[in-house]
Design a protein around this motif. Structure first.
Motif, short mmCIF file in Angstrom:
data_model
loop_
_atom_site.label_atom_id
_atom_site.label_comp_id
_atom_site.label_asym_id
_atom_site.label_seq_id
_atom_site.Cartn_x
_atom_site.Cartn_y
_atom_site.Cartn_z
N HIS A 64 0.80 -1.23 0.00
CA HIS A 64 0.00 0.00 0.00
C HIS A 64 0.83 1.28 0.00
O HIS A 64 0.35 2.33 0.43
CB HIS A 64 -0.94 -0.01 1.20
CG HIS A 64 -1.95 -1.10 1.18
ND1 HIS A 64 -3.09 -1.06 0.42
CD2 HIS A 64 -1.96 -2.31 1.81
CE1 HIS A 64 -3.79 -2.17 0.60
NE2 HIS A 64 -3.13 -2.94 1.43
N CYS A 65 2.07 1.20 -0.44
CA CYS A 65 2.89 2.41 -0.49
C CYS A 65 3.85 2.34 -1.68
O CYS A 65 3.92 1.32 -2.38
CB CYS A 65 3.65 2.60 0.82
SG CYS A 65 4.99 1.43 1.07
N ASP A 66 4.59 3.41 -1.89
CA ASP A 66 5.51 3.47 -3.03
C ASP A 66 6.91 3.00 -2.68
O ASP A 66 7.66 2.57 -3.56
CB ASP A 66 5.57 4.92 -3.54
CG ASP A 66 4.22 5.40 -4.06
OD1 ASP A 66 3.89 5.11 -5.22
OD2 ASP A 66 3.48 6.04 -3.28
N GLU A 67 7.26 3.08 -1.40
CA GLU A 67 8.61 2.69 -0.99
C GLU A 67 8.62 2.40 0.51
O GLU A 67 7.92 3.05 1.28
CB GLU A 67 9.60 3.81 -1.30
CG GLU A 67 11.04 3.51 -0.95
CD GLU A 67 11.98 4.68 -1.21
OE1 GLU A 67 13.15 4.59 -0.80
OE2 GLU A 67 11.53 5.69 -1.80
N VAL A 68 9.40 1.40 0.90
CA VAL A 68 9.59 1.09 2.31
C VAL A 68 11.08 1.16 2.64
O VAL A 68 11.90 0.57 1.94
CB VAL A 68 9.06 -0.31 2.68
CG1 VAL A 68 9.45 -0.67 4.12
CG2 VAL A 68 7.54 -0.37 2.53
N VAL A 69 11.42 1.92 3.68
CA VAL A 69 12.78 2.00 4.19
C VAL A 69 12.80 1.38 5.57
O VAL A 69 12.03 1.79 6.44
CB VAL A 69 13.27 3.47 4.27
CG1 VAL A 69 14.66 3.54 4.88
CG2 VAL A 69 13.24 4.12 2.88
N VAL A 70 13.63 0.37 5.77
CA VAL A 70 13.72 -0.30 7.06
C VAL A 70 15.00 0.12 7.77
O VAL A 70 16.09 0.04 7.19
CB VAL A 70 13.69 -1.83 6.90
CG1 VAL A 70 13.78 -2.51 8.28
CG2 VAL A 70 12.42 -2.28 6.19
N MET A 71 14.85 0.56 9.01
CA MET A 71 16.00 0.97 9.83
C MET A 71 16.06 0.08 11.07
O MET A 71 15.05 -0.10 11.76
CB MET A 71 15.86 2.43 10.27
CG MET A 71 15.63 3.43 9.16
SD MET A 71 17.00 3.58 7.99
CE MET A 71 18.32 4.12 9.08
N THR A 72 17.21 -0.50 11.35
CA THR A 72 17.40 -1.26 12.60
C THR A 72 18.59 -0.69 13.36
O THR A 72 19.60 -0.30 12.76
CB THR A 72 17.63 -2.76 12.31
OG1 THR A 72 18.67 -2.92 11.35
CG2 THR A 72 16.36 -3.41 11.78
N ASP A 73 18.46 -0.68 14.67
CA ASP A 73 19.52 -0.12 15.52
C ASP A 73 20.84 -0.85 15.31
O ASP A 73 21.91 -0.24 15.33
CB ASP A 73 19.13 -0.19 16.99
CG ASP A 73 17.95 0.72 17.33
OD1 ASP A 73 17.46 1.42 16.43
OD2 ASP A 73 17.52 0.71 18.50
N ASP A 74 20.75 -2.18 15.16
CA ASP A 74 21.97 -2.99 15.07
C ASP A 74 22.40 -3.31 13.65
O ASP A 74 23.40 -3.99 13.42
CB ASP A 74 21.82 -4.29 15.86
CG ASP A 74 20.68 -5.17 15.34
OD1 ASP A 74 20.05 -4.79 14.32
OD2 ASP A 74 20.42 -6.23 15.95
N GLY A 75 21.63 -2.83 12.65
CA GLY A 75 21.99 -3.09 11.26
C GLY A 75 21.75 -4.51 10.80
O GLY A 75 22.23 -4.91 9.74
N SER A 76 20.96 -5.29 11.56
CA SER A 76 20.72 -6.69 11.20
C SER A 76 19.76 -6.83 10.02
O SER A 76 19.65 -7.90 9.43
CB SER A 76 20.16 -7.45 12.41
OG SER A 76 18.97 -6.83 12.89
N TYR A 77 19.07 -5.74 9.66
CA TYR A 77 18.16 -5.77 8.52
C TYR A 77 17.97 -4.34 8.02
O TYR A 77 17.97 -3.40 8.80
CB TYR A 77 16.81 -6.37 8.93
CG TYR A 77 15.85 -6.58 7.79
CD1 TYR A 77 16.20 -7.36 6.68
CD2 TYR A 77 14.58 -6.02 7.81
CE1 TYR A 77 15.32 -7.56 5.64
CE2 TYR A 77 13.68 -6.22 6.77
CZ TYR A 77 14.06 -6.99 5.69
OH TYR A 77 13.19 -7.19 4.64
N GLY A 78 17.82 -4.19 6.71
CA GLY A 78 17.67 -2.86 6.15
C GLY A 78 18.93 -2.04 6.36
O GLY A 78 20.04 -2.52 6.16
N LYS A 79 18.75 -0.80 6.78
CA LYS A 79 19.88 0.09 7.02
C LYS A 79 20.11 0.25 8.52
O LYS A 79 19.17 0.22 9.30
CB LYS A 79 19.62 1.46 6.40
CG LYS A 79 19.42 1.43 4.88
CD LYS A 79 19.17 2.83 4.33
CE LYS A 79 18.98 2.80 2.82
NZ LYS A 79 18.73 4.16 2.27
#
Length: 266
Positions: free
Chosen positions: A148-163
């Motif tokens: 339901h969106c144009d883009e998803v940005v994933v942020m993780t504190d430990d960098g285990s997924y996404g950025k």
């Protein structure tokens, strides 16, 4: 009594319930919430409606197991009953075609963000979702958001997924690459405070959905009061969404800490 139709663990301590509530399912809109009681003498727990199915007559709620009442709720299984579900409550999200809308959710705050993402995208906005969590295992509803969106940005504190980084890092990166017309943020109060500070610096209008202590949900008890632009507002009837740049987050954080010890007592 409201029957639990389905139960799913989104992470170790976050549970998604689909519950029979046909009248609420028919009338709810993005931003609305309900208040539930697990038992007749149970605590009243406010929960945002994450989704609904009018044909099935159900609503979806996402619960984080953080204290005695939420633990009792999370112990219930499919086929069992919640004593009562009252709603829809609160003011619905103001939705129109703004342009580019960044929707930023932290932890279990991603769940109430979901219907807003749906509504904003349906209204013709370019919607960018920023999901933030401490680690990969705590990222929830990514698949649903992508639909339901144009883009998803994933942020993780430990960098285990996404950025690797905080939710504010993801938002700032988007602001620096393109014009953002509105930011919507839902999550821990401290997260929303820093999101608000960031977007205020860049002069991006920002809406925050507040998660204050709530009792009756009708504006009578005053437990959920916050200061917005120097005025007292009740989150249950005036909100839950407010102009984030006008919210006194420091006061809100102080009031929310009043029952911290009691909340963790089993």
């Amino acid at each position: 009594m409201n029957k639990i139709v389905s139960k799913e663990y989104l992470s170790e301590r976050v549970v998604k319930f689909e519950v029979e509530a046909p009248r609420i399912a028919k009338s709810r809109r993005a931003g609305h919430f309900v208040i539930i009681r697990v038992g007749e003498r149970g605590e009243r727990i406010p929960l945002t409606i994450a989704d609904s199915d009018v044909q099935k007559g159900t609503i979806t709620m996402v619960v984080q197991n953080v204290g005695r009442s939420s633990a009792k709720l999370c112990e219930l299984n499919e086929g069992e009953y919640i004593h009562d579900v009252v709603g829809p409550l609160g003011q619905a999200t103001h939705v129109e075609k703004f342009g580019t809308v960044v929707c930023a959710g932290g932890g279990v705050g991603v769940a109430p963000l979901y219907p807003i993402v749906q509504a904003m995208h349906k209204a013709g906005n370019r919607v960018i979702v920023v999901l933030a969590a401490r680690t990969k295992d705590l990222v929830i509803m990514e698949k649903e958001m992508r639909e339901h969106c144009d883009e998803v940005v994933v942020m993780t504190d430990d960098g285990s997924y996404g950025k690797r980084g905080l939710v504010t890092d993801g938002i700032e990166e988007i602001i620096n690459r393109e014009k953002v017309d509105l930011c919507v943020t839902i999550g821990p109060a401290i997260m929303m405070k820093f999101v608000s500070a960031l977007t205020k610096k860049y002069e991006v209008p920002t809406m925050a959905s507040l998660n204050t202590i709530m009792v009756d949900g009708t504006g009578m008890c005053g437990a959920c009061r916050v200061t917005v632009d120097g005025q007292t507002k009740f989150v249950c009837v005036d909100g839950p969404e407010f102009d984030a740049h006008k919210v006194d987050f420091d006061e809100m954080l102080m009031r929310m800490s009043a029952y911290r010890d009691a909340e963790t007592r089993k």
